[in-house]
Design a protein around this motif. Structure first.
Motif, PDB file in Angstrom:
ATOM      1  N   UNK A 185       2.146  -0.137 -38.297  1.00 14.95           N
ATOM      2  CA  UNK A 185       2.707  -1.823 -38.080  1.00 14.95           C
ATOM      3  C   UNK A 185       4.129  -1.984 -37.623  1.00 14.95           C
ATOM      4  N   UNK A 186       4.980  -1.035 -37.131  1.00 13.57           N
ATOM      5  CA  UNK A 186       6.102  -1.408 -36.486  1.00 13.57           C
ATOM      6  C   UNK A 186       6.158  -1.327 -35.064  1.00 13.57           C
ATOM      7  N   UNK A 187       6.974  -2.205 -34.229  1.00 15.25           N
ATOM      8  CA  UNK A 187       6.787  -2.333 -32.758  1.00 15.25           C
ATOM      9  C   UNK A 187       8.077  -1.880 -32.090  1.00 15.25           C
ATOM     10  N   UNK A 201      12.463 -15.423 -48.135  1.00 12.30           N
ATOM     11  CA  UNK A 201      11.693 -14.988 -47.001  1.00 12.30           C
ATOM     12  C   UNK A 201      12.583 -13.783 -46.431  1.00 12.30           C
ATOM     13  N   UNK A 202      12.015 -12.814 -45.809  1.00 15.23           N
ATOM     14  CA  UNK A 202      12.681 -11.500 -45.735  1.00 15.23           C
ATOM     15  C   UNK A 202      12.381 -11.449 -44.023  1.00 15.23           C
ATOM     16  N   UNK A 203      13.638 -10.966 -43.468  1.00 17.34           N
ATOM     17  CA  UNK A 203      13.409 -11.022 -41.925  1.00 17.34           C
ATOM     18  C   UNK A 203      13.202  -9.616 -41.765  1.00 17.34           C
ATOM     19  N   UNK A 204      11.893  -9.542 -40.937  1.00 13.57           N
ATOM     20  CA  UNK A 204      11.498  -8.059 -40.660  1.00 13.57           C
ATOM     21  C   UNK A 204      11.707  -7.966 -39.148  1.00 13.57           C
ATOM     22  N   UNK A 205      12.704  -8.125 -38.455  1.00 11.57           N
ATOM     23  CA  UNK A 205      13.039  -8.087 -37.332  1.00 11.57           C
ATOM     24  C   UNK A 205      14.288  -7.761 -36.888  1.00 11.57           C
ATOM     25  N   UNK A 206      14.423  -6.927 -36.179  1.00 20.02           N
ATOM     26  CA  UNK A 206      15.935  -6.616 -35.830  1.00 20.02           C
ATOM     27  C   UNK A 206      15.995  -6.448 -34.317  1.00 20.02           C
ATOM     28  N   UNK A 207      17.081  -6.920 -33.804  1.00 18.85           N
ATOM     29  CA  UNK A 207      17.252  -7.049 -32.170  1.00 18.85           C
ATOM     30  C   UNK A 207      18.796  -6.578 -31.556  1.00 18.85           C
ATOM     31  N   UNK A 208      18.771  -6.326 -30.693  1.00  9.38           N
ATOM     32  CA  UNK A 208      19.995  -5.989 -30.025  1.00  9.38           C
ATOM     33  C   UNK A 208      20.012  -6.301 -28.518  1.00  9.38           C
ATOM     34  N   UNK A 209      20.995  -6.814 -27.831  1.00 10.30           N
ATOM     35  CA  UNK A 209      21.194  -7.233 -26.533  1.00 10.30           C
ATOM     36  C   UNK A 209      22.273  -6.456 -25.947  1.00 10.30           C
ATOM     37  N   UNK A 210      22.057  -6.353 -24.472  1.00 11.33           N
ATOM     38  CA  UNK A 210      23.066  -5.693 -23.608  1.00 11.33           C
ATOM     39  C   UNK A 210      22.892  -6.183 -22.059  1.00 11.33           C
ATOM     40  N   UNK A 211      23.815  -5.988 -21.262  1.00  5.10           N
ATOM     41  CA  UNK A 211      23.605  -6.319 -19.954  1.00  5.10           C
ATOM     42  C   UNK A 211      23.844  -4.707 -19.259  1.00  5.10           C
ATOM     43  N   UNK A 212      22.865  -4.717 -18.587  1.00  2.00           N
ATOM     44  CA  UNK A 212      22.781  -3.273 -17.758  1.00  2.00           C
ATOM     45  C   UNK A 212      23.252  -3.442 -16.365  1.00  2.00           C
ATOM     46  N   UNK A 213      24.295  -2.401 -15.895  1.00  3.83           N
ATOM     47  CA  UNK A 213      24.615  -2.636 -14.480  1.00  3.83           C
ATOM     48  C   UNK A 213      23.532  -1.846 -13.440  1.00  3.83           C
ATOM     49  N   UNK A 214      22.212  -2.430 -13.569  1.00  2.00           N
ATOM     50  CA  UNK A 214      21.130  -1.665 -12.684  1.00  2.00           C
ATOM     51  C   UNK A 214      20.072  -2.712 -12.758  1.00  2.00           C
ATOM     52  N   UNK A 215      19.363  -2.867 -11.624  1.00  2.00           N
ATOM     53  CA  UNK A 215      18.269  -3.556 -11.265  1.00  2.00           C
ATOM     54  C   UNK A 215      17.013  -3.428 -12.352  1.00  2.00           C
ATOM     55  N   UNK A 275       7.151  -6.636 -39.128  1.00  2.00           N
ATOM     56  CA  UNK A 275       6.700  -7.578 -39.879  1.00  2.00           C
ATOM     57  C   UNK A 275       5.150  -7.056 -40.471  1.00  2.00           C
ATOM     58  N   UNK A 276       4.541  -6.257 -39.485  1.00  2.00           N
ATOM     59  CA  UNK A 276       2.942  -6.012 -39.800  1.00  2.00           C
ATOM     60  C   UNK A 276       2.959  -4.635 -40.551  1.00  2.00           C
ATOM     61  N   UNK A 277       4.089  -4.278 -41.282  1.00  2.00           N
ATOM     62  CA  UNK A 277       3.920  -2.889 -42.010  1.00  2.00           C
ATOM     63  C   UNK A 277       3.322  -3.314 -43.403  1.00  2.00           C
ATOM     64  N   UNK A 278       2.386  -2.657 -43.385  1.00  2.00           N
ATOM     65  CA  UNK A 278       1.537  -3.015 -45.209  1.00  2.00           C
ATOM     66  C   UNK A 278       2.314  -2.493 -46.170  1.00  2.00           C
ATOM     67  N   UNK A 279       2.030  -3.019 -47.314  1.00  2.00           N
ATOM     68  CA  UNK A 279       2.966  -2.876 -48.756  1.00  2.00           C
ATOM     69  C   UNK A 279       2.738  -1.496 -49.057  1.00  2.00           C
ATOM     70  N   UNK A 280       1.668  -0.547 -48.861  1.00  2.00           N
ATOM     71  CA  UNK A 280       1.540   0.739 -49.281  1.00  2.00           C
ATOM     72  C   UNK A 280       2.636   1.469 -48.506  1.00  2.00           C
ATOM     73  N   UNK A 327      11.567   2.798 -46.583  1.00  2.00           N
ATOM     74  CA  UNK A 327      12.448   1.789 -46.504  1.00  2.00           C
ATOM     75  C   UNK A 327      12.394   1.114 -44.997  1.00  2.00           C
ATOM     76  N   UNK A 328      12.247  -0.145 -44.929  1.00  2.00           N
ATOM     77  CA  UNK A 328      12.165  -0.764 -43.621  1.00  2.00           C
ATOM     78  C   UNK A 328      13.895  -1.721 -43.662  1.00  2.00           C
ATOM     79  N   UNK A 329      14.379  -1.522 -42.623  1.00  2.00           N
ATOM     80  CA  UNK A 329      14.354  -0.661 -41.476  1.00  2.00           C
ATOM     81  C   UNK A 329      14.809   0.528 -41.894  1.00  2.00           C
ATOM     82  N   UNK A 330      14.382   1.648 -41.299  1.00  2.00           N
ATOM     83  CA  UNK A 330      14.991   2.906 -41.993  1.00  2.00           C
ATOM     84  C   UNK A 330      16.192   3.423 -41.094  1.00  2.00           C
TER      85      UNK A 330
END
Length: 164
Positions: free
Chosen positions: A99-101, A1-15, A123-128, A134-137
């Protein structure tokens, strides 16, 4: 199973409202972008609702003249908590989405700090399309850089321009 999601997190000193305002302004997207591909907003309008289309000028060395445009559809809009869009290209008759968000989730930690999660989901990028792109680019550093740029812009917008 391929993971088709990449995430990053941070805390911003702003409301959260200040962070969301930066994200809802496509004119700031070039400054946020960690790759340098986003050049400028072509519409000049703030993002205000799910379903809204906004266009940006782009540049990538792998294209014949480098320049192209993306038509992005806002797929989530819940100020100041969530904003997301799906990039597509206008073929003259309709917009074809790839298909990417891009999604930003904002969680207020207190009155002056916001936890931000940036998600790139292909994850919703079609095969064609996967045969040609290449994902992710880009690497994880793109998301990390984007969050760093977002934090700097939100903190600047909160404090205002420097005194003369």
């Amino acid at each position: 199973m391929q993971n088709d999601v990449m995430t990053a997190k941070t805390t911003v000193d702003a409301p959260a409202d200040a962070v969301f305002a930066v994200l809802a302004d496509p004119a700031s997207h070039a400054a946020i972008d960690g790759t340098g591909w986003v050049r400028e907003s072509l519409d000049g309008a703030m993002l205000t609702a799910q379903g809204q289309i906004f266009r940006v000028a782009m540049y990538h060395d792998n294209l014949p003249d480098g320049h192209y445009e993306m038509a992005n559809k806002v797929v989530a809009f819940d100020p100041p908590h969530v904003i997301a869009w799906e990039p597509g290209q206008d073929n003259g008759e309709e917009i074809e989405f790839g298909g990417w968000i891009w999604r930003y989730d904002l969680t207020p930690l207190d009155r002056s700090r916001t936890a931000v999660t940036l998600t790139y989901d292909w994850s919703a990028v079609p095969a064609y399309l996967r045969e040609h792109i290449a994902f992710p680019p880009f690497g994880q550093d793109h998301l990390d850089n984007s969050l760093g740029h977002l934090a700097a812009l939100a903190q600047l917008s909160r404090s205002g321009p420097p005194a003369p």
